[in-house]
Design a protein around this motif. Structure first.
Motif, mmCIF file in Angstrom:
data_model
loop_
_atom_site.group_PDB
_atom_site.id
_atom_site.type_symbol
_atom_site.label_atom_id
_atom_site.label_comp_id
_atom_site.label_asym_id
_atom_site.label_seq_id
_atom_site.Cartn_x
_atom_site.Cartn_y
_atom_site.Cartn_z
ATOM 1 N N SER A 77 -2.090 5.624 7.079
ATOM 2 C CA SER A 77 -1.934 7.063 7.403
ATOM 3 C C SER A 77 -2.980 8.001 7.224
ATOM 4 O O SER A 77 -3.810 7.712 6.357
ATOM 5 N N ILE A 78 -3.588 8.474 8.472
ATOM 6 C CA ILE A 78 -4.674 9.177 8.619
ATOM 7 C C ILE A 78 -4.555 10.413 7.900
ATOM 8 O O ILE A 78 -3.615 11.068 8.136
ATOM 9 N N GLU A 128 -10.358 9.908 1.324
ATOM 10 C CA GLU A 128 -11.166 8.967 2.217
ATOM 11 C C GLU A 128 -9.964 8.985 3.597
ATOM 12 O O GLU A 128 -9.183 9.709 3.623
ATOM 13 N N LEU A 129 -10.591 8.278 4.430
ATOM 14 C CA LEU A 129 -9.905 8.391 5.937
ATOM 15 C C LEU A 129 -8.612 8.194 5.953
ATOM 16 O O LEU A 129 -7.753 9.104 6.579
ATOM 17 N N THR A 188 -9.664 3.647 14.662
ATOM 18 C CA THR A 188 -9.458 4.469 13.601
ATOM 19 C C THR A 188 -8.243 4.285 12.838
ATOM 20 O O THR A 188 -8.047 4.098 11.524
ATOM 21 N N ARG A 189 -7.228 4.169 13.421
ATOM 22 C CA ARG A 189 -5.724 3.835 13.010
ATOM 23 C C ARG A 189 -5.760 2.731 12.183
ATOM 24 O O ARG A 189 -4.860 2.782 11.195
ATOM 25 N N PRO A 218 0.766 -1.251 -0.058
ATOM 26 C CA PRO A 218 0.098 -0.117 0.004
ATOM 27 C C PRO A 218 0.919 1.252 -0.125
ATOM 28 O O PRO A 218 1.796 1.162 0.640
ATOM 29 N N ARG A 219 0.534 2.293 -0.793
ATOM 30 C CA ARG A 219 0.980 3.426 -0.777
ATOM 31 C C ARG A 219 0.255 4.603 -0.435
ATOM 32 O O ARG A 219 -1.133 4.736 -0.713
ATOM 33 N N ALA A 220 0.858 5.521 0.654
ATOM 34 C CA ALA A 220 -0.115 6.614 1.193
ATOM 35 C C ALA A 220 0.240 7.862 0.208
ATOM 36 O O ALA A 220 0.561 8.873 0.431
ATOM 37 N N MET A 221 -0.675 7.706 -1.120
ATOM 38 C CA MET A 221 -0.446 8.902 -1.943
ATOM 39 C C MET A 221 -1.914 9.299 -2.639
ATOM 40 O O MET A 221 -1.804 9.908 -3.665
ATOM 41 N N SER A 222 -2.814 9.139 -1.654
ATOM 42 C CA SER A 222 -4.218 9.725 -2.281
ATOM 43 C C SER A 222 -4.331 11.114 -2.686
ATOM 44 O O SER A 222 -4.795 11.771 -3.433
#
Length: 362
Positions: free
Chosen positions: A98-99, A44-45, A116-117, A20-24
């Motif tokens: 990552s939130i 999203e969240l 949530t996390r 997974p990549r935190a790139m939204s």
């Protein structure tokens, strides 16, 4: 004819490793630059997620085509910045989500903590138009025992943090950590529905009406009933089937209401058991029959669902397609079965993810 729209949440992953990549934020910025007038994609969240919403459609063929188009566009925008999308309801590989930087999301982390996390799960929400709140609440009341069958059809999350869960839809079990999630009691009227929602918000446990995560609810933004039980489906064809059956269920429920037929009334405890059974076995074992709340083979329960909605599906020209779609899933397996087959064949969760990237756009 009732219109239907679909919201899908996709997982952003590395095209080579499947991680997974935190790139939204970057993907959304690219989408806005390329298609400023489309307004299809939303944050999203978690930063590893990307959501899109189709336009309302009355033709199931048109809806499926739009799902395919949106998935391809999402992959195109993601590809420009070095990632891609996978229609997976959980990440098979380990991930530390990552939130997003957002007041609402920060409030949720403070209020709900680790729930949530860890809430990196991807669902599919189906909106079906209704004529009024009165019709909508009547529909919500009558959908209740049928929703676990949709969850079983869509099940697409057998792995969690690098491990086999033993569930076909582990996403749905993670989702139940939210205090407002799950099945509801009968409401009976719009007044009781809205009073229940207002009372829930007034507790302060949740921030606002948007955090009322009923399995089926009246949409805040649209004149629709929103059905929220499904995993995001690996294949666009399956997402189209879920939408088709959802419209059939809504239309059937509305007709029953207009004819004065009372809704089935299994208690919330039984509905929770039905949802658990659907999450556990998907289409690979038994489900609880919506009318008797007793275990039966999944194939028999699907036949009951098709019989229950047959008149509405036939009137919309969808019956044969729905039958074929259900037969295909029983024969070939849903997303959870495909993921497990890939794991048995390759022995690698990385290969599972990268292969599911291809299925996502098929």
């Amino acid at each position: 004819m009732r219109t239907v729209g679909v919201e899908e949440e996709l997982l952003l992953v590395d095209p080579e490793t499947g991680e997974p990549r935190a790139m939204s934020a970057a993907v959304l910025a690219r989408a806005e630059r390329d298609d400023a007038e489309q307004d299809v994609f939303e944050k999203e969240l978690h930063e590893q997620m990307l959501e899109f919403a189709t336009h309302p459609q009355s033709s199931m063929e048109s809806l499926r085509a739009e799902i395919v188009r949106c998935r391809k566009e999402a992959a195109g925008h993601a590809g420009e910045i070095g990632c891609t999308v996978a229609a997976l309801a959980t990440s098979p590989l380990p991930v530390s989500p990552s939130i997003g930087v957002n007041h609402r999301y920060q409030w949720m982390e403070e209020q709900f903590g680790i729930a949530t996390r860890e809430q990196l799960v991807m669902g599919c929400h189906v909106h079906v138009s209704v004529e009024s709140d009165e019709e909508g609440v009547a529909v919500v009341d009558r959908l209740r025992p049928w929703l676990p069958v949709l969850a079983a059809l869509s099940a697409n999350s057998p792995f969690w943090q690098g491990k086999e869960t033993g569930y076909n839809s582990y996403r749905s079990r993670v989702w139940q950590r939210w205090p407002s999630a799950g099945p509801t009691e009968l409401f009976g009227s719009p007044e009781r529905y809205h009073r229940q929602v207002a009372d829930m918000v007034a507790t302060g446990v949740i921030l606002d009406e948007g955090m009322v995560y009923f399995d089926a609810r009246l949409s805040q933004r649209y004149p629709t009933v929103e059905i929220r039980v499904s995993d995001v489906c690996l294949h666009a064809e399956t997402a189209g089937l879920i939408a088709t059956l959802a419209r059939g269920l809504v239309e059937t429920a509305a007709r029953e209401w207009r004819a004065g037929r009372e809704p089935l009334d299994p208690g919330v405890s039984l509905l929770r058991l039905a949802a658990w059974q659907a999450a556990r076995s998907g289409l690979a074992g038994e489900l609880l029959h919506p009318e008797t709340m007793r275990r039966m083979p999944a194939e028999a329960v699907l036949r009951t669902l098709l019989d229950h909605t047959a008149e509405a599906l036939e009137d919309h020209g969808d019956l044969e397609r729905a039958r074929e779609g259900c037969a295909r899933l029983l024969r070939d397996g849903n997303g959870a079965q495909v993921q497990r087959d890939l794991m048995r064949r390759t022995g690698s969760l990385r290969d599972v993810v990268t292969e599911c990237v291809r299925h996502t756009q098929a």
